[in-house]
Design an enzyme around this catalytic site. Sequence first.
Site, PDB file in Angstrom:
ATOM      1  N   SER A 214      34.234  35.033  43.025  1.00 26.21           N
ATOM      2  CA  SER A 214      34.097  35.055  41.563  1.00 26.21           C
ATOM      3  C   SER A 214      34.389  33.734  40.856  1.00 26.21           C
ATOM      4  O   SER A 214      34.119  33.603  39.671  1.00 26.21           O
ATOM      5  CB  SER A 214      34.986  36.150  40.966  1.00 26.21           C
ATOM      6  OG  SER A 214      34.398  37.406  41.197  1.00 26.21           O
TER       7      SER A 214
ATOM      8  N   LYS B 155      39.920  32.912  31.863  1.00 25.11           N
ATOM      9  CA  LYS B 155      39.215  34.175  32.141  1.00 25.11           C
ATOM     10  C   LYS B 155      40.005  35.326  31.519  1.00 25.11           C
ATOM     11  O   LYS B 155      41.242  35.324  31.565  1.00 25.11           O
ATOM     12  CB  LYS B 155      39.085  34.358  33.649  1.00 25.11           C
ATOM     13  CG  LYS B 155      38.190  35.525  34.070  1.00 25.11           C
ATOM     14  CD  LYS B 155      38.112  35.625  35.601  1.00 25.11           C
ATOM     15  CE  LYS B 155      37.170  36.717  36.055  1.00 25.11           C
ATOM     16  NZ  LYS B 155      37.081  36.806  37.531  1.00 25.11           N
TER      17      LYS B 155
ATOM     18  N   SER C  37      32.313  36.833  39.057  1.00 26.12           N
ATOM     19  CA  SER C  37      32.601  37.492  37.810  1.00 26.12           C
ATOM     20  C   SER C  37      33.143  36.547  36.723  1.00 26.12           C
ATOM     21  O   SER C  37      33.176  36.905  35.555  1.00 26.12           O
ATOM     22  CB  SER C  37      33.618  38.607  38.041  1.00 26.12           C
ATOM     23  OG  SER C  37      34.849  38.073  38.480  1.00 26.12           O
TER      24      SER C  37
END
Lengths: 494, 422
Positions: free
Chosen positions: B127, B28, B103
């Site tokens: 997330s 990420k 996310s």
Amino acid sequence: MTAQTVQQGDLVTVIGLEVHVQLETNTKIFCSCPTEPADEPNENVCPVCLGLPGALPVLNEAAVEAAVKVGKAIDADIPEETRFHRKNYYYPDLPKNFQITQYDEPICADGELEISVEGERRTVAIERAHLEEDPGSLQHVGGGIDTADYTLVDYNRAGVPLMEIVTAPDFRSPSEVRAFLADLEEVLEYLGVFDAGRDGSLRVDANLSIIPAEETNGDGTIDEEALAAANRTEVKNISSHKGAEKALAYEETRQKNAIQRGRAVEQETRHWDESRGITVSMRSKEEEKDYRYFEEADLPPLRVSDWKEEIAIPELPTARRERFQVEYDLSEEAASKLTSTKQVADFYEDVASEFDPDLAATWVADELLGELNYRDMEITDVEDRLGEVNRLVELVATDEITAKNAREAVLRGMLDDGDEPDTIVEREGLGKTGEDEVQQAVVEAIDENPDAVADYHAGEGGAINFLVGQVMQKTGGSADPGDVNQLLRAELEE
Amino acid sequence: MSENIFITEAEIAGDAEGPLAGKTVAVKDNISTDGVRTTCGSRMLEEYVPPYDATVVSRVKDAGATIVGKANMDEFGMGTTTETSYFGPTDNPAAPGHVPGGSSGGSAAAVAAGEADLALGSDTGGSVRCPAAFCGVVGIKPTYGLVSRYGLVAYANSLEQIGPFAPTVEEAAELLDVIAGSDERDATTRTEGDDSNYAAAADGDVDGLSIGVPTELLEGADEGVVETFWDAIARLEDQGATTHEVSLPSVEHAVEAYYVIAMSEASSNLARFDGVRYGHSGGYDGNWNETFGRAREEGFGDEVKRRILLGTYALSAGYHDKYYKKAQDARAWVKQDFDEALSEADVLASPTMPVPPFELGESLDDPLQMYLADANTVPVNLADLPAISVPAGEADGLPVGLQLVGPAFGEKRLIRAGSALA
């Protein structure tokens, strides 16, 4: 108009302090960067103290230890556990735009420091003392803070451990503030947590207000309401004892003048301009910031309940001063001189353990400190030469050299050239001349100066002095003049 | 490739040997990689290149994995769809035309599309679990303190953890084994994950497992999602698990408490982005307060600004007690509820998300709707507990995830139970 006019004698000055001191640790408070001054800007930095995205603080326990020592020295309450908060504000010297500090659980609360003001003992209440990180420093190029062409930022200081010590509004004069700062520094240096010689190691913010004398209580205390009713100014940018006294004396006069002229004192922050010797307005308190304090979740609360027991602190200056007077039978002045720093006191006690404490006091307090002072040196510069100083005192104590030679030749040679006492004594031939040699010189002087001998027998007082001088010359000044005098008289009377 | 999974494709080789040798990992883009830009999905950090590796990145490299790219994400982790990314939305490989969740949408999509064997995400309020559910893969949110956050660009630091994605529970556990464990650079890490062997627990043995189903987490959930959830529970019961209802009365306040805390922390965590030391500065001259403001105005997107403003408000004098402190009280209450529920069951089960994946663009206009979609995931972050999302099946052809929540440092239990499904 007249009703508002107050006489100067009717006004009382009230001062409280926030003192920032740099705690002596090897590394910064939340990372492993060194705290030593760097050669270049932004040299002692890493992702943590630069506040790079993703970097996390890790508490340096040495800073907490130092803070606990301070807490013990000022007899403060140390909580079961201590935690950190974020103080949020934007400023270019602040890498994260928040400062990690302590809020409602400071490491020290409710302490006090006994100080001495013009020979009188006073106790100053210390409301709290907490740990925090120093921001970086700004360098304005081409002007002052508001006129510079541009500003450079140096984060070498960012993350250096600070302790903010907040006093009660217990001071009634700028000179008391100066005395407090001197005594505070002395205590901190004794604890080994502070170095007054380090640039920027002491910074003081002072709150000063003037209130009518009739609003003080009989015992000199002041109610909170009376204090709150008076507008105060916060004076920033003070970095020395002397500066504090000067800045606050200026501010005291400025406020009193305003009041006497019937003008209101504005509640504001003022900047001490050391070079001009005045305070200037920085911002009015209406813009007082909301720091939005909240807990720093990256640093778990630290249990310190046992630390107070486990961490030892040395004997503090006041106690040591008193002990010196009793144990070594020293005058207050000598005891004071010999406890001015922990290093001097330690040095003295080492010498005193070997020799007569009185002789040790003379040699450490008067001779050694005097010569060091003359050379802009500190006791720490000769710390590793304790053995040599001991030898010097031994030479005097055992009558091997004269006090005059010890001071003027040996001690000065030790400090100026770094030589050892025995080397100097040998090189300069300072050893007191042996009795045989003196005796021989006495006989010679008598033989060589029949006129003086005749004058002596005729009762002329000056003759003996002439003969002593002759003997001293022959012995290169290393004979004791008193001894020579006696030996001459004995020889002449035979 | 058309899914817009990576913000930056890279090839960061790891050691030749190790438990992850030969595996590819997507990371990420809020996890710092030395020399490879780390944008957090924001214009603010479009050109920011970290000078250091996050602890998890070092560990993954040491374990022999190759990092293949920095995955798309909602800007600074603020979103449930990956649509708030400055670099555009990511399509859901398991449900084209739909969002991958957020996310950590890029990370989940990378695994779902086979662009990477494994992925790392971060979970502040769901997330990792949300995109795992939406993309039909496995995602683990570890207990707070199990995995080092050093190098993870903070959104809400008291809530978030880095967690793994994988096609199966066992593979996710293998990655968790690599990243778990104490770190001297993160003072909130604990030793429970040192020398772990979570992968060994992925034996699918749920015989005798007691599953509590919090009734509050089924209320308001989409009908098809609930149906798929019960089907999955039935599969666990077939293998010897037992199920009973439990109650978490405090969770009705969890979303409010979560957003107050997360936004408050975000307002402080994101304060450092002022363009002075790194990041978007706009190149402005003049009063620094104004130049900071302009850099931030340009560098941050709407959702980030919204959360900074609300968080600043919640911490302000006069409102601090009304919002921030109250939210902390609610957080304590949520923790207590979970403790009680977990004293009556080995694990708690619920749908990970109350809804199936939104269509791309569907939810952007209504932030409140988006916040409410986090109802089942945020209570777990408030309670610092571990959770896993495993594929439960499909509803109307769209992936549905099942969430299991365990006691603090009960990752083994979750991995054992989850591996019975995937």
